[in-house]
Design a protein around this motif. Structure first.
Motif, PDB file in Angstrom:
ATOM      1  N   SER A 144       0.966  -1.109  -0.040  1.00  0.00           N
ATOM      2  CA  SER A 144      -0.016   0.006   0.080  1.00  0.00           C
ATOM      3  C   SER A 144       0.834   1.226   0.302  1.00  0.00           C
ATOM      4  O   SER A 144       0.801   2.284  -0.726  1.00  0.00           O
ATOM      5  CB  SER A 144      -0.874  -0.067   1.335  1.00  0.00           C
ATOM      6  OG  SER A 144      -1.916  -1.135   1.147  1.00  0.00           O
ATOM      7  N   GLU A 145       2.042   1.407   0.724  1.00  0.00           N
ATOM      8  CA  GLU A 145       2.930   2.678   0.796  1.00  0.00           C
ATOM      9  C   GLU A 145       3.433   2.463  -0.477  1.00  0.00           C
ATOM     10  O   GLU A 145       3.756   3.795  -0.946  1.00  0.00           O
ATOM     11  CB  GLU A 145       3.867   2.085   1.971  1.00  0.00           C
ATOM     12  CG  GLU A 145       4.798   3.304   1.984  1.00  0.00           C
ATOM     13  CD  GLU A 145       5.780   3.354   3.091  1.00  0.00           C
ATOM     14  OE1 GLU A 145       6.998   3.690   3.293  1.00  0.00           O
ATOM     15  OE2 GLU A 145       5.391   2.712   4.249  1.00  0.00           O
ATOM     16  N   ALA A 146       3.758   1.420  -1.093  1.00  0.00           N
ATOM     17  CA  ALA A 146       4.738   1.560  -2.374  1.00  0.00           C
ATOM     18  C   ALA A 146       3.782   2.112  -3.472  1.00  0.00           C
ATOM     19  O   ALA A 146       3.924   2.824  -4.316  1.00  0.00           O
ATOM     20  CB  ALA A 146       5.102   0.208  -2.900  1.00  0.00           C
ATOM     21  N   ALA A 147       2.253   1.585  -3.388  1.00  0.00           N
ATOM     22  CA  ALA A 147       1.358   2.159  -4.444  1.00  0.00           C
ATOM     23  C   ALA A 147       1.180   3.381  -4.351  1.00  0.00           C
ATOM     24  O   ALA A 147       1.047   4.403  -5.110  1.00  0.00           O
ATOM     25  CB  ALA A 147       0.128   1.295  -4.203  1.00  0.00           C
ATOM     26  N   VAL A 148       1.151   4.032  -3.016  1.00  0.00           N
ATOM     27  CA  VAL A 148       0.887   5.575  -2.884  1.00  0.00           C
ATOM     28  C   VAL A 148       2.188   6.371  -3.352  1.00  0.00           C
ATOM     29  O   VAL A 148       2.032   7.317  -3.897  1.00  0.00           O
ATOM     30  CB  VAL A 148       0.540   5.823  -1.265  1.00  0.00           C
ATOM     31  CG1 VAL A 148       0.674   7.328  -0.967  1.00  0.00           C
ATOM     32  CG2 VAL A 148      -0.741   5.220  -0.788  1.00  0.00           C
ATOM     33  N   ARG A 149       3.195   5.777  -3.131  1.00  0.00           N
ATOM     34  CA  ARG A 149       4.623   6.655  -3.517  1.00  0.00           C
ATOM     35  C   ARG A 149       4.638   6.521  -4.936  1.00  0.00           C
ATOM     36  O   ARG A 149       5.022   7.562  -5.537  1.00  0.00           O
ATOM     37  CB  ARG A 149       5.606   5.910  -2.976  1.00  0.00           C
ATOM     38  CG  ARG A 149       6.159   6.091  -1.506  1.00  0.00           C
ATOM     39  CD  ARG A 149       7.347   5.248  -1.172  1.00  0.00           C
ATOM     40  NE  ARG A 149       7.549   5.597   0.208  1.00  0.00           N
ATOM     41  CZ  ARG A 149       8.215   6.502   0.735  1.00  0.00           C
ATOM     42  NH1 ARG A 149       8.751   7.452   0.011  1.00  0.00           N
ATOM     43  NH2 ARG A 149       8.422   6.549   2.173  1.00  0.00           N
ATOM     44  N   HIS A 150       4.082   5.553  -5.617  1.00  0.00           N
ATOM     45  CA  HIS A 150       4.221   5.506  -7.133  1.00  0.00           C
ATOM     46  C   HIS A 150       3.282   6.372  -7.720  1.00  0.00           C
ATOM     47  O   HIS A 150       3.517   7.090  -8.753  1.00  0.00           O
ATOM     48  CB  HIS A 150       3.739   4.080  -7.747  1.00  0.00           C
ATOM     49  CG  HIS A 150       3.873   4.073  -9.006  1.00  0.00           C
ATOM     50  ND1 HIS A 150       2.631   3.741  -9.804  1.00  0.00           N
ATOM     51  CD2 HIS A 150       4.997   3.855  -9.900  1.00  0.00           C
ATOM     52  CE1 HIS A 150       2.967   3.732 -11.094  1.00  0.00           C
ATOM     53  NE2 HIS A 150       4.112   3.810 -11.372  1.00  0.00           N
ATOM     54  N   LEU A 151       2.173   6.644  -7.049  1.00  0.00           N
ATOM     55  CA  LEU A 151       1.179   7.371  -7.497  1.00  0.00           C
ATOM     56  C   LEU A 151       1.382   8.761  -7.558  1.00  0.00           C
ATOM     57  O   LEU A 151       1.238   9.743  -8.201  1.00  0.00           O
ATOM     58  CB  LEU A 151      -0.470   7.183  -6.676  1.00  0.00           C
ATOM     59  CG  LEU A 151      -1.513   7.777  -7.302  1.00  0.00           C
ATOM     60  CD1 LEU A 151      -2.073   6.955  -8.606  1.00  0.00           C
ATOM     61  CD2 LEU A 151      -2.818   7.704  -6.329  1.00  0.00           C
ATOM     62  N   ALA A 152       1.781   9.292  -6.174  1.00  0.00           N
ATOM     63  CA  ALA A 152       2.336  10.523  -5.968  1.00  0.00           C
ATOM     64  C   ALA A 152       3.465  10.965  -7.110  1.00  0.00           C
ATOM     65  O   ALA A 152       3.979  12.148  -7.309  1.00  0.00           O
ATOM     66  CB  ALA A 152       3.179  10.896  -4.591  1.00  0.00           C
ATOM     67  N   ASN A 153       4.504  10.050  -7.463  1.00  0.00           N
ATOM     68  CA  ASN A 153       5.482  10.316  -8.327  1.00  0.00           C
ATOM     69  C   ASN A 153       5.161  10.640  -9.903  1.00  0.00           C
ATOM     70  O   ASN A 153       5.719  11.115 -10.503  1.00  0.00           O
ATOM     71  CB  ASN A 153       6.492   9.069  -8.483  1.00  0.00           C
ATOM     72  CG  ASN A 153       7.253   9.309  -7.351  1.00  0.00           C
ATOM     73  OD1 ASN A 153       7.410   9.953  -6.454  1.00  0.00           O
ATOM     74  ND2 ASN A 153       7.817   7.947  -6.701  1.00  0.00           N
TER      75      ASN A 153
END
Length: 285
Positions: A144-153
């Motif tokens: 979940s944290e990895a998906a949020v980071r990717h989305l923000a990038n």
């Protein structure tokens, strides 16, 4: 990859009656000094009969393994009897909330932002949750944290610097949430997890640039307001000159028109109260 196999074991009520009967028979045998018979009856009762009884509550499941081999999953709620030699692991099927921590990450334009998400998830396939990943709870947290980071990038915070951006983290909440949910579903499918809902719960510029970004937003708002005021003032001046000319109230040469336009723009565009000045002479003296 293990595929979930749902099984429905026999009812545990008949087995429980057998347990009571063997218990009574073993005690009776011991009472009449038939020690061998009583010991065998009690041993069978507590080794083979009682350990096989399970209670499955609503929205719970039991994953059964026998000597390291996956046997099946009991999802039906009730009282059952299964092979007493199987290892029984409880897996909850209830929906759960993951309130993600605020993380600092750079958006598409490199601006540091703080972002967090809330994810509603539940176990869909118990075999994958138990055997495909080491710890499915930790797997959900990390992915979940990895998906949020990717989305923000891949998206900018707003379109102040990138006016061509059609989707931003600030204004495209529904689209961003939909993309986050789709990416999480893909990432968590390996663990048999279904994503019910995913939404951004916190979004802000990082503390070190928050003040500068606030000033930029305020300046942008002031410029936009001034632009609207000027456009309106020019229209009003144009209308005033046309009406004066149509009604022949006064004839103005170019210099007087320029003076009138200047005065009207000062009055209409100024942010302070007008201080009237009485002109006792003319423009030419």
């Amino acid at each position: 990859m293990y595929q979930e196999k749902i099984i429905t074991p026999p009812s545990g009520y008949l087995t429980f009656v057998l347990f009571l009967a063997l218990l009574a028979g073993g005690i009776f045998a011991l009472a009449v000094e038939q020690f061998a018979v009583g010991a065998v009856a009690l041993a069978l009762n507590f080794i083979l009969v009682l350990p096989g009884l399970i209670i499955n509550n609503p929205n719970e499941s039991k994953v059964l393994t026998l000597f390291g081999k996956y046997v099946g999953t009991v999802k039906t709620d009730g009282f059952f009897w299964v092979n007493p030699l199987t290892v029984k692991k409880k897996v909850s099927l209830k929906a759960r909330n993951l309130n993600g921590h605020q993380i600092k990450v750079n958006d598409k334009l490199g601006n540091p932002i703080e972002i967090a998400a809330v994810v509603v998830w539940q176990v869909q396939e118990t075999a994958k949750a138990m055997f495909a990943v080491e710890d499915y709870h930790q797997y959900v947290n990390i992915q979940s944290e990895a998906a949020v980071r990717h989305l923000a990038n891949i998206f900018p915070y707003d379109n102040f610097e990138d006016e061509e951006a059609t989707i931003t983290l600030k204004d495209g909440a529904e689209k961003v949430s939909s993309l986050l949910e789709a990416e999480l579903s893909e990432r968590l499918s390996r663990a048999g997890i279904e994503v019910v809902e995913a939404r951004i719960s916190h979004l802000a510029y990082a503390q070190e640039i928050a003040s500068a970004m606030l000033q930029r937003q305020q300046a942008t708002a002031v410029i936009a307001a001034r632009k609207l005021i000027v456009e309106g003032a020019v229209g009003m001046v144009e209308m005033a000159l046309e009406r004066l000319s149509e009604k022949n109230i006064v004839e103005l040469d170019e210099e007087r028109k320029a003076a009138m336009v200047s005065n009207l723009l000062v009055v209409l565009c100024g942010d302070r109260n007008v201080q009237p000045v009485v002109n006792t002479g003319t423009l030419y003296n």
